[in-house]
Design an enzyme around this catalytic site. Structure first.
Site, PDB file in Angstrom:
ATOM      1  N   ALA A  23      10.254 -64.945   0.044  1.00 57.81           N
ATOM      2  CA  ALA A  23      11.541 -64.260   0.226  1.00 57.81           C
ATOM      3  C   ALA A  23      11.504 -63.215   1.350  1.00 57.81           C
ATOM      4  O   ALA A  23      12.528 -62.938   1.968  1.00 57.81           O
ATOM      5  CB  ALA A  23      11.958 -63.600  -1.087  1.00 57.81           C
ATOM      6  N   ASP A 104      16.895 -71.069   0.658  1.00 55.89           N
ATOM      7  CA  ASP A 104      18.074 -70.736   1.469  1.00 55.89           C
ATOM      8  C   ASP A 104      18.294 -71.674   2.656  1.00 55.89           C
ATOM      9  O   ASP A 104      19.314 -71.573   3.351  1.00 55.89           O
ATOM     10  CB  ASP A 104      17.982 -69.278   1.977  1.00 55.89           C
ATOM     11  CG  ASP A 104      16.663 -68.976   2.693  1.00 55.89           C
ATOM     12  OD1 ASP A 104      16.150 -69.857   3.429  1.00 55.89           O
ATOM     13  OD2 ASP A 104      16.142 -67.862   2.535  1.00 55.89           O
ATOM     14  N   HIS A 128      10.544 -74.987  -3.871  1.00 53.79           N
ATOM     15  CA  HIS A 128      11.431 -74.637  -4.994  1.00 53.79           C
ATOM     16  C   HIS A 128      12.826 -75.215  -4.836  1.00 53.79           C
ATOM     17  O   HIS A 128      13.753 -74.784  -5.504  1.00 53.79           O
ATOM     18  CB  HIS A 128      11.509 -73.107  -5.149  1.00 53.79           C
ATOM     19  CG  HIS A 128      10.219 -72.498  -5.597  1.00 53.79           C
ATOM     20  ND1 HIS A 128       9.996 -71.148  -5.659  1.00 53.79           N
ATOM     21  CD2 HIS A 128       9.068 -73.070  -6.016  1.00 53.79           C
ATOM     22  CE1 HIS A 128       8.764 -70.914  -6.084  1.00 53.79           C
ATOM     23  NE2 HIS A 128       8.181 -72.082  -6.297  1.00 53.79           N
ATOM     24  N   CYS A 163      29.657 -89.349 -12.906  1.00 48.02           N
ATOM     25  CA  CYS A 163      29.077 -90.183 -13.968  1.00 48.02           C
ATOM     26  C   CYS A 163      29.124 -89.477 -15.326  1.00 48.02           C
ATOM     27  O   CYS A 163      28.740 -90.060 -16.341  1.00 48.02           O
ATOM     28  CB  CYS A 163      27.633 -90.565 -13.620  1.00 48.02           C
ATOM     29  SG  CYS A 163      26.420 -89.274 -13.990  1.00 48.02           S
ATOM     30  N   ASN A 226       2.776 -59.252   5.321  1.00 51.56           N
ATOM     31  CA  ASN A 226       3.611 -58.765   4.218  1.00 51.56           C
ATOM     32  C   ASN A 226       3.677 -57.240   4.254  1.00 51.56           C
ATOM     33  O   ASN A 226       2.683 -56.592   4.570  1.00 51.56           O
ATOM     34  CB  ASN A 226       2.993 -59.216   2.883  1.00 51.56           C
ATOM     35  CG  ASN A 226       4.027 -59.315   1.784  1.00 51.56           C
ATOM     36  OD1 ASN A 226       4.966 -60.081   1.900  1.00 51.56           O
ATOM     37  ND2 ASN A 226       3.885 -58.516   0.753  1.00 51.56           N
TER      38      ASN A 226
HETATM   39  N1  APR Z   1       8.561 -58.250   6.321  1.00 51.41           N
HETATM   40  C1  APR Z   1       7.401 -58.534   5.658  1.00 51.41           C
HETATM   41  N2  APR Z   1       7.340 -58.620   4.303  1.00 51.41           N
HETATM   42  C2  APR Z   1       8.467 -58.390   3.605  1.00 51.41           C
HETATM   43  C3  APR Z   1       9.699 -58.081   4.237  1.00 51.41           C
HETATM   44  C4  APR Z   1       9.722 -58.007   5.651  1.00 51.41           C
HETATM   45  N3  APR Z   1      10.846 -57.734   6.327  1.00 51.41           N
HETATM   46  N4  APR Z   1      10.632 -57.905   3.260  1.00 51.41           N
HETATM   47  C5  APR Z   1      10.022 -58.089   2.082  1.00 51.41           C
HETATM   48  N5  APR Z   1       8.709 -58.395   2.273  1.00 51.41           N
HETATM   49  C6  APR Z   1       7.701 -58.728   1.273  1.00 51.41           C
HETATM   50  C7  APR Z   1       7.719 -57.823   0.048  1.00 51.41           C
HETATM   51  O1  APR Z   1       6.809 -56.761   0.258  1.00 51.41           O
HETATM   52  C8  APR Z   1       7.260 -58.763  -1.073  1.00 51.41           C
HETATM   53  O2  APR Z   1       5.871 -58.672  -1.304  1.00 51.41           O
HETATM   54  O3  APR Z   1       8.044 -60.013   0.786  1.00 51.41           O
HETATM   55  C9  APR Z   1       7.571 -60.164  -0.545  1.00 51.41           C
HETATM   56  C10 APR Z   1       8.636 -60.895  -1.339  1.00 51.41           C
HETATM   57  O4  APR Z   1       8.126 -61.142  -2.615  1.00 51.41           O
HETATM   58  P1  APR Z   1       9.018 -61.789  -3.779  1.00 51.41           P
HETATM   59  O5  APR Z   1      10.350 -61.106  -3.862  1.00 51.41           O
HETATM   60  O6  APR Z   1       8.185 -61.826  -5.012  1.00 51.41           O
HETATM   61  O7  APR Z   1       9.325 -63.264  -3.248  1.00 51.41           O
HETATM   62  P2  APR Z   1       8.470 -64.569  -3.367  1.00 51.41           P
HETATM   63  O8  APR Z   1       7.006 -64.308  -3.256  1.00 51.41           O
HETATM   64  O9  APR Z   1       9.065 -65.548  -2.420  1.00 51.41           O
HETATM   65  O10 APR Z   1       8.817 -64.995  -4.857  1.00 51.41           O
HETATM   66  C11 APR Z   1       8.279 -66.200  -5.341  1.00 51.41           C
HETATM   67  O11 APR Z   1       9.448 -66.061  -7.398  1.00 51.41           O
HETATM   68  O12 APR Z   1      11.274 -65.617  -8.750  1.00 51.41           O
HETATM   69  C12 APR Z   1      10.589 -66.560  -8.031  1.00 51.41           C
HETATM   70  O13 APR Z   1      11.443 -68.641  -7.478  1.00 51.41           O
HETATM   71  C13 APR Z   1      11.404 -67.314  -7.020  1.00 51.41           C
HETATM   72  O14 APR Z   1      10.579 -68.405  -5.012  1.00 51.41           O
HETATM   73  C14 APR Z   1      10.576 -67.208  -5.748  1.00 51.41           C
HETATM   74  C15 APR Z   1       9.204 -66.876  -6.292  1.00 51.41           C
END
Ligand code: APR
Length: 257
Positions: A23, A104, A128, A163, A226
């Protein structure tokens, strides 16, 4: 040599480079993340979005899902500089695959724009699924999500296919198995990779947690981009704690140099 130069050098020398995204790569486009203070799971109870609830209570599930969709995807999002940098690396033959947890569709949009005039195709695996689509649980037909979400918002709960089968958002819900073929492909790519970049993911949900470890044990250079620390920082070769839209274009520029 700084960390980004090292990653760029390894990418240039690699036969197979794989990017894994979460995300955080779409956050600069305005898509909310799941975890953290502004995360979607602070506003919604993730326990309400399970496959079990969808089966048990499709009406309640869809009513809540319409709200979640409104919060997550109400705006028209555009790919940002990080999506574009990966798409350009792919187009130029430096990136074999993008494995994404995001639903997305922004990697696909960026790839389409980058490809104009070019021919290279990077594999994009949406682990996903895709939130802009729905799928009938009986006949398997897929449909564009927009009109179906609109029908649900107008009171058709749950929305159904011609259906008669119930539509499900075409995403992997909590408690639902990822497609075996997709996960196997993702594992093979992680194992084959010489460089594995984990970008914008908290790396706590499977298979996010295990793919970078698979890459490490197969000898890949593992880089993490990250803003916050992740549980696998300790075993990564390079950890860059900066915004994806700063880091990815810089890596791309260094690779092209
Ligand atoms: N640059 C770098 N890192 C970022 C930025 C940015 N601009 N914005 C946010 N982050 C980092 C945050 O620090 C966080 O660790 O992105 C990470 C997002 O983590 P999550 O919200 O947990 O997303 P994700 O790892 O994709 O979640 C996995 O969980 O709920 C489920 O199905 C959903 O696919 C999702 C899965």
């Amino acid at each position: 040599m700084d960390d980004l130069e090292r990653l760029a050098d390894d990418i240039r020398d690699a036969a197979t480079v794989v990017a894994f995204t979460g995300a955080g790569i779409s956050q600069p486009s305005g898509v909310p993340t799941f975890r953290g203070d502004d995360g979607v799971w602070e506003k919604f109870d993730e326990g309400q979005f399970t496959y079990g609830r969808f089966q048990r209570d499709p009406v309640g599930f869809w009513a809540d899902r319409v709200e979640l969709q409104r919060v997550m995807f109400d705006e028209e999002y555009e790919p940002n500089a990080a999506h574009e940098a990966l798409a350009e690396l792919g187009r130029d033959g430096s990136l074999e695959a993008i494995l994404t947890q995001n639903t997305d569709g922004l990697h696909g949009e960026a790839a389409t724009s980058a490809r104009e005039g070019g021919t290279d195709e990077t594999t994009i695996l949406e682990l996903h699924g895709n939130s802009q689509r729905v799928r009938c649980i009986d006949c398997g037909k897929r449909a564009d999500g927009d009109s179906i979400f609109e029908r649900a918002a107008d009171g058709e709960l749950p929305p159904t296919c011609d259906c008669g089968g119930v539509y499900k958002p075409d995403v992997v819900l909590f408690g639902e198995q990822l497609s075996g073929a997709v996960i196997q492909r993702a594992r093979s790519l992680a194992q084959e990779s010489d460089v594995f970049l984990a970008i914008g993911s908290s790396l706590v949900v499977e298979p996010a947690a295990s793919l970078p470890r698979l890459a490490t044990s197969s000898g890949a250079t593992v880089g993490i981009v990250n803003l916050e620390s992740t549980p696998i920082d300790g075993s990564a070769d390079v950890v860059v704690r900066e915004d994806v839209t700063d880091v990815l274009p810089e890596i791309r520029a260094l690779v092209e140099k």
